[in-house]
Motif scaffolding. Structure first.
Motif, mmCIF file in Angstrom:
data_model
loop_
_atom_site.group_PDB
_atom_site.id
_atom_site.type_symbol
_atom_site.label_atom_id
_atom_site.label_comp_id
_atom_site.label_asym_id
_atom_site.label_seq_id
_atom_site.Cartn_x
_atom_site.Cartn_y
_atom_site.Cartn_z
ATOM 1 N N HIS A 95 5.133 3.659 6.392
ATOM 2 C CA HIS A 95 5.605 3.348 5.045
ATOM 3 C C HIS A 95 4.707 4.035 4.021
ATOM 4 O O HIS A 95 3.479 3.889 4.072
ATOM 5 N N ILE A 96 5.313 4.756 3.089
ATOM 6 C CA ILE A 96 4.555 5.385 2.009
ATOM 7 C C ILE A 96 4.269 4.322 0.954
ATOM 8 O O ILE A 96 5.189 3.734 0.393
ATOM 9 N N LEU A 97 2.989 4.082 0.723
ATOM 10 C CA LEU A 97 2.554 3.066 -0.228
ATOM 11 C C LEU A 97 2.282 3.657 -1.607
ATOM 12 O O LEU A 97 2.534 3.012 -2.617
ATOM 13 N N VAL A 98 1.727 4.879 -1.613
ATOM 14 C CA VAL A 98 1.392 5.568 -2.861
ATOM 15 C C VAL A 98 1.746 7.033 -2.690
ATOM 16 O O VAL A 98 1.466 7.624 -1.647
ATOM 17 N N LYS A 99 2.382 7.596 -3.710
ATOM 18 C CA LYS A 99 2.659 9.039 -3.713
ATOM 19 C C LYS A 99 2.361 9.558 -5.112
ATOM 20 O O LYS A 99 2.887 9.039 -6.096
ATOM 21 N N VAL A 103 2.393 3.781 -7.174
ATOM 22 C CA VAL A 103 2.447 2.722 -6.162
ATOM 23 C C VAL A 103 3.892 2.244 -6.033
ATOM 24 O O VAL A 103 4.603 2.110 -7.026
ATOM 25 N N PHE A 104 4.310 1.947 -4.809
ATOM 26 C CA PHE A 104 5.651 1.421 -4.553
ATOM 27 C C PHE A 104 5.552 -0.079 -4.253
ATOM 28 O O PHE A 104 5.370 -0.487 -3.104
ATOM 29 N N PRO A 105 5.691 -0.927 -5.293
ATOM 30 C CA PRO A 105 5.517 -2.378 -5.117
ATOM 31 C C PRO A 105 6.498 -2.995 -4.126
ATOM 32 O O PRO A 105 6.141 -3.935 -3.412
ATOM 33 N N ASP A 106 7.724 -2.494 -4.079
ATOM 34 C CA ASP A 106 8.709 -3.051 -3.131
ATOM 35 C C ASP A 106 8.247 -2.856 -1.689
ATOM 36 O O ASP A 106 8.420 -3.740 -0.849
ATOM 37 N N ILE A 107 7.673 -1.704 -1.424
ATOM 38 C CA ILE A 107 7.189 -1.431 -0.068
ATOM 39 C C ILE A 107 5.964 -2.282 0.233
ATOM 40 O O ILE A 107 5.833 -2.820 1.337
ATOM 41 N N LEU A 108 5.077 -2.439 -0.749
ATOM 42 C CA LEU A 108 3.908 -3.308 -0.554
ATOM 43 C C LEU A 108 4.342 -4.723 -0.189
ATOM 44 O O LEU A 108 3.777 -5.342 0.719
ATOM 45 N N ARG A 109 5.352 -5.238 -0.890
ATOM 46 C CA ARG A 109 5.865 -6.583 -0.576
ATOM 47 C C ARG A 109 6.458 -6.620 0.826
ATOM 48 O O ARG A 109 6.237 -7.563 1.574
ATOM 49 N N LYS A 110 7.214 -5.586 1.170
ATOM 50 C CA LYS A 110 7.863 -5.544 2.489
ATOM 51 C C LYS A 110 6.840 -5.588 3.620
ATOM 52 O O LYS A 110 7.032 -6.288 4.612
ATOM 53 N N VAL A 111 5.743 -4.842 3.474
ATOM 54 C CA VAL A 111 4.737 -4.783 4.532
ATOM 55 C C VAL A 111 3.608 -5.789 4.332
ATOM 56 O O VAL A 111 2.650 -5.814 5.098
ATOM 57 N N GLN A 112 3.731 -6.601 3.296
ATOM 58 C CA GLN A 112 2.801 -7.690 2.991
ATOM 59 C C GLN A 112 1.365 -7.202 2.783
ATOM 60 O O GLN A 112 0.411 -7.723 3.358
ATOM 61 N N LEU A 138 1.011 3.548 5.234
ATOM 62 C CA LEU A 138 0.758 2.547 6.262
ATOM 63 C C LEU A 138 1.348 3.114 7.547
ATOM 64 O O LEU A 138 2.569 3.267 7.676
ATOM 65 N N GLU A 139 0.476 3.477 8.482
ATOM 66 C CA GLU A 139 0.905 4.097 9.736
ATOM 67 C C GLU A 139 1.482 3.048 10.679
ATOM 68 O O GLU A 139 1.297 1.848 10.470
ATOM 69 N N VAL A 140 2.148 3.487 11.727
ATOM 70 C CA VAL A 140 2.774 2.555 12.668
ATOM 71 C C VAL A 140 1.742 1.717 13.415
ATOM 72 O O VAL A 140 2.065 0.642 13.912
ATOM 73 N N ASP A 141 0.492 2.181 13.488
ATOM 74 C CA ASP A 141 -0.542 1.418 14.176
ATOM 75 C C ASP A 141 -1.278 0.438 13.263
ATOM 76 O O ASP A 141 -2.231 -0.206 13.673
ATOM 77 N N GLY A 142 -0.834 0.347 11.982
ATOM 78 C CA GLY A 142 -1.436 -0.603 11.061
ATOM 79 C C GLY A 142 -2.544 -0.029 10.210
ATOM 80 O O GLY A 142 -3.079 -0.728 9.357
ATOM 81 N N ASN A 143 -2.918 1.215 10.428
ATOM 82 C CA ASN A 143 -3.932 1.857 9.594
ATOM 83 C C ASN A 143 -3.306 2.381 8.311
ATOM 84 O O ASN A 143 -2.134 2.747 8.294
ATOM 85 N N ILE A 144 -4.120 2.433 7.270
ATOM 86 C CA ILE A 144 -3.681 3.071 6.031
ATOM 87 C C ILE A 144 -4.353 4.435 5.967
ATOM 88 O O ILE A 144 -5.584 4.524 5.974
ATOM 89 N N SER A 145 -3.547 5.477 5.958
ATOM 90 C CA SER A 145 -4.054 6.835 5.790
ATOM 91 C C SER A 145 -4.014 7.168 4.313
ATOM 92 O O SER A 145 -3.028 6.885 3.640
ATOM 93 N N THR A 156 -7.833 18.955 -0.095
ATOM 94 C CA THR A 156 -7.262 17.671 0.261
ATOM 95 C C THR A 156 -8.224 16.947 1.197
ATOM 96 O O THR A 156 -8.726 17.530 2.152
ATOM 97 N N HIS A 157 -8.498 15.674 0.894
ATOM 98 C CA HIS A 157 -9.341 14.844 1.753
ATOM 99 C C HIS A 157 -8.462 13.772 2.371
ATOM 100 O O HIS A 157 -7.665 13.157 1.693
ATOM 101 N N TYR A 158 -8.664 13.543 3.672
ATOM 102 C CA TYR A 158 -7.834 12.605 4.420
ATOM 103 C C TYR A 158 -8.739 11.603 5.111
ATOM 104 O O TYR A 158 -9.752 11.968 5.689
ATOM 105 N N SER A 159 -8.392 10.341 5.032
ATOM 106 C CA SER A 159 -9.137 9.319 5.755
ATOM 107 C C SER A 159 -8.205 8.163 6.081
ATOM 108 O O SER A 159 -7.123 8.060 5.541
ATOM 109 N N ARG A 160 -8.672 7.294 6.998
ATOM 110 C CA ARG A 160 -7.857 6.157 7.424
ATOM 111 C C ARG A 160 -8.631 4.870 7.213
ATOM 112 O O ARG A 160 -9.833 4.841 7.268
ATOM 113 N N HIS A 161 -7.906 3.804 6.989
ATOM 114 C CA HIS A 161 -8.496 2.491 6.754
ATOM 115 C C HIS A 161 -7.728 1.457 7.559
ATOM 116 O O HIS A 161 -6.508 1.438 7.533
ATOM 117 N N LYS A 162 -8.439 0.599 8.271
ATOM 118 C CA LYS A 162 -7.783 -0.483 9.004
ATOM 119 C C LYS A 162 -7.280 -1.513 8.013
ATOM 120 O O LYS A 162 -8.004 -1.936 7.123
#
Length: 172
Positions: A95-99, A103-112, A138-145, A156-162
């Motif tokens: 799920h794309i949370l920020v682009k 911020v996409f509030p509907d998606i944030l609510r959907k994925v809690q 929000l990746e399929v494994d629950g991490n936020i990239s 471009t800098h890329y990182s992941r967050h549990k």
């Protein structure tokens, strides 16, 4: 029924029940476990043990049940790799949370995920504000990239967050 076949059938039934339960209750919840989540998993494993082996508490029964679970998991992973429809059925989509800072509030609510949790994930990667985020997923494994643009070097800098999504497991 043959006692070994009984263990195989019971173990497969429990395995597929757990696959469905994780899908329904959200596998994102398993990406970062707190003490309550670990206790829940231990209790679930204890609860389903008898369902798999029945009254057979021998070493052979336990090894057969474990072997069936490993083989079932191996086969399911192979099938998911080869079959996109099955993959979509078992695994959630990212799920794309920020682009581009939006911020996409509907998606944030959907994925809690609360906006505070999203900001925490972004800050942990050294990004000051959501407006500096090129992409947060929000990746399929629950991490936020998180992907950001370094305005000084245009890299471009890329990182992941549990994630800290545990509400669904707590509500079981």
């Amino acid at each position: 029924m043959n006692p070994i076949l009984d263990i195989v059938v019971r173990s497969l039934a429990v395995y597929f029940f757990m696959v469905i339960a994780v899908r329904v209750f959200g596998k994102n919840q398993l990406s970062q476990l707190n003490a309550g989540d670990v206790i829940l998993l231990l209790l679930i494993s204890n609860a389903v043990q008898n369902a798999m082996v029945g009254s057979n508490n021998t070493l052979e029964g336990g090894i057969i049940a474990a072997l069936v679970l490993f083989v079932a998991n191996f086969i399911v992973k192979k099938l998911i790799f080869k079959n996109q429809k099955l993959k979509e059925l078992i695994e959630d989509q990212p799920h794309i949370l920020v682009k581009d800072g939006h911020v996409f509030p509907d998606i944030l609510r959907k994925v809690q995920i609360s906006e505070d949790e999203l900001e925490e994930a972004i800050h942990e990667h050294g990004i000051e504000s959501v407006s500096a985020v090129k992409l947060a997923i929000l990746e399929v494994d629950g991490n936020i990239s998180v992907i950001s643009i370094d305005k000084n070097s245009n890299q471009t800098h890329y990182s992941r967050h549990k994630t800290k999504l545990k509400r669904k497991l707590r509500n079981l």
